[in-house]
Enzyme design. Structure first.
Site, mmCIF file in Angstrom:
data_model
loop_
_atom_site.group_PDB
_atom_site.id
_atom_site.type_symbol
_atom_site.label_atom_id
_atom_site.label_comp_id
_atom_site.label_asym_id
_atom_site.label_seq_id
_atom_site.Cartn_x
_atom_site.Cartn_y
_atom_site.Cartn_z
ATOM 1 N N GLU A 186 -10.700 6.436 10.093
ATOM 2 C CA GLU A 186 -9.694 6.030 9.101
ATOM 3 C C GLU A 186 -9.164 7.228 8.307
ATOM 4 O OE1 GLU A 186 -11.004 3.120 6.212
ATOM 5 O OE2 GLU A 186 -9.021 2.978 5.307
ATOM 6 N N LYS A 228 -8.006 3.484 12.447
ATOM 7 C CA LYS A 228 -7.547 2.655 11.327
ATOM 8 C C LYS A 228 -6.593 3.504 10.485
ATOM 9 C CE LYS A 228 -9.325 0.125 7.318
ATOM 10 N NZ LYS A 228 -10.305 -0.898 6.922
HETATM 11 P P1 13P Z 1 -7.245 -2.030 2.234
HETATM 12 O O1 13P Z 1 -6.733 -2.908 3.350
HETATM 13 O O2 13P Z 1 -7.388 -2.735 0.928
HETATM 14 O O3 13P Z 1 -6.511 -0.726 2.161
HETATM 15 O O4 13P Z 1 -8.757 -1.685 2.592
HETATM 16 C C1 13P Z 1 -9.071 -1.311 3.861
HETATM 17 C C2 13P Z 1 -10.192 -0.376 3.830
HETATM 18 O O5 13P Z 1 -11.207 -0.625 4.449
HETATM 19 C C3 13P Z 1 -10.062 0.866 3.067
HETATM 20 O O6 13P Z 1 -11.042 1.775 3.473
#
Ligand code: 13P
Length: 350
Positions: A186, A228
């Site tokens: 991510e 992600k």
């Molecule tokens: P959000 O969808 O609220 O951005 O959170 C996703 C997430 O796991 C952030 O690390």
């Protein structure tokens, strides 16, 4: 770690299968891995005290929703939750698994100020990670999450910040795959700021390109990993915000330039978008574009905000909060197939 001949192959097959099912059509990931300080803030907004029990009750309410079986392929947990049990003694992990949903775990220890780099952050948590991952696997987790924070303005990010965060993501991903866990990678280019969508495109493209260079250098099995990313989107304070079709077109174009076809699933974060925006953007991508990867969701706020409000810390609201959550999960499930329409939001409210 010594892998006996043949064992590595079996482990890779498990990683590939898990990574594919995480982004499977009509399902996506529920990010319920808020750290204790973060969930405490969310509870404060509904005047609810944050204790180990209230956090357990709230999350158990989500995990017992029938929506999991249909629309939630996996749930990202925080360390505390992975170890919690419902009042009847059932581990929360087992409740998730009973819906055919996969438990996962956030393993980074947070984004801290990057030394000698004003305004930038580096995500920590690599020390001792190998041992933690082995324990998490034994506790039932089959995937993990690590979030890198890339702040954006006319000056930021520096290439240095992107590079060190990409390097940490790749080191984390290699350790995950060694332990049999699918890494969710991510790299979040933040929405905070007044930047326009072109600036977000430029920074996201550079970030993803750098991340995949590092993943390759660290010999990551791309077929057994999940990305992600943020969507390519205008900053929250941008004066002229891009519309749904533009977000979809620019996000898909940016991903096609940077993400290898070998990756099975891309599950977006919501990053501060409204619930309906996050659904509409995902829907427009799936309705309008052919892509080599599954395009799905891994939302935290955009899946939970309405349910949290409906729950309001009261057990008598469980059923209504579950209905609200199931609605959001269903709308996003439709968006993974390009079948969502705005009228469906209205119908549910009636
Ligand atoms: P959000 O969808 O609220 O951005 O959170 C996703 C997430 O796991 C952030 O690390």
């Amino acid at each position: 770690m010594g892998i006996a001949a043949g064992e590595g192959k079996t482990m890779s097959q498990e990683l590939v299968r898990t990574a594919q099912s995480m982004g499977a059509r009509s399902r996506g990931i529920l990010a319920a891995d808020e750290s204790t300080p973060t969930i405490t803030k969310r509870f404060a907004a509904i005047a609810t005290e944050s204790t180990a029990t209230s956090r357990r009750d709230y999350r158990e309410m989500l995990f017992r929703s029938a929506a999991l079986a249909e629309h939630i392929s996996g749930v990202i947990l925080y360390d505390e939750t992975l170890r919690q049990q419902s009042p009847d003694g059932t581990p929360l992990v087992e409740i998730i698994k009973s819906h055919g949903s996969i438990p996962g775990i956030k393993v980074d220890t947070g984004a801290k100020p990057l030394a000698a780099a004003e305004g930038e952050k580096i995500t920590e948590g690599l020390d001792g990670l190998r041992e933690r991952l082995n324990e998490y696997y034994a506790l039932g987790a089959r995937f993990a999450k690590w979030r890198a924070v890339i702040n954006i303005d006319s000056r930021l990010p520096t290439a240095h910040c992107v590079r060190v965060n990409a390097h940490a993501l790749a080191r984390y991903a290699a350790l995950c795959q060694e332990a049999g866990l699918v890494p969710i990678i991510e790299p979040e280019v933040m929405m905070e700021g007044d930047h326009d969508i072109e600036r977000c495109f430029e920074v996201t493209e550079f970030t993803l390109k750098t991340v995949f260079e590092e993943l390759q250098a660290h010999k990551i099995l791309l077929e057994g990993a999940v990305l992600k990313p943020n969507m390519v989107i205008s900053g929250l304070k941008c004066k002229v915000r891009a519309g749904v079709e533009e977000v979809a077109e620019m996000t898909v174009r940016c991903l096609k330039r940077t993400v290898p076809d070998a990756l099975p699933s891309i599950c977006f974060l919501s990053g501060g978008q409204s619930d309906v925006d996050a659904t509409a953007h995902l829907n427009a991508m799936n309705a309008g574009y052919e892509t080599p990867w599954n395009l799905s969701f891994s939302y935290g706020r955009a899946l939970q905000a309405a349910a949290l409000k409906a729950w309001h810390g009261k057990s008598e609201n469980f059923a209504v909060a579950q209905r609200v959550f199931a609605h959001r999960a269903c709308m996003n499930g439709l968006a993974t197939q390009g079948k969502w329409r705005p009228e469906l939001e209205q119908q549910a409210a009636e």
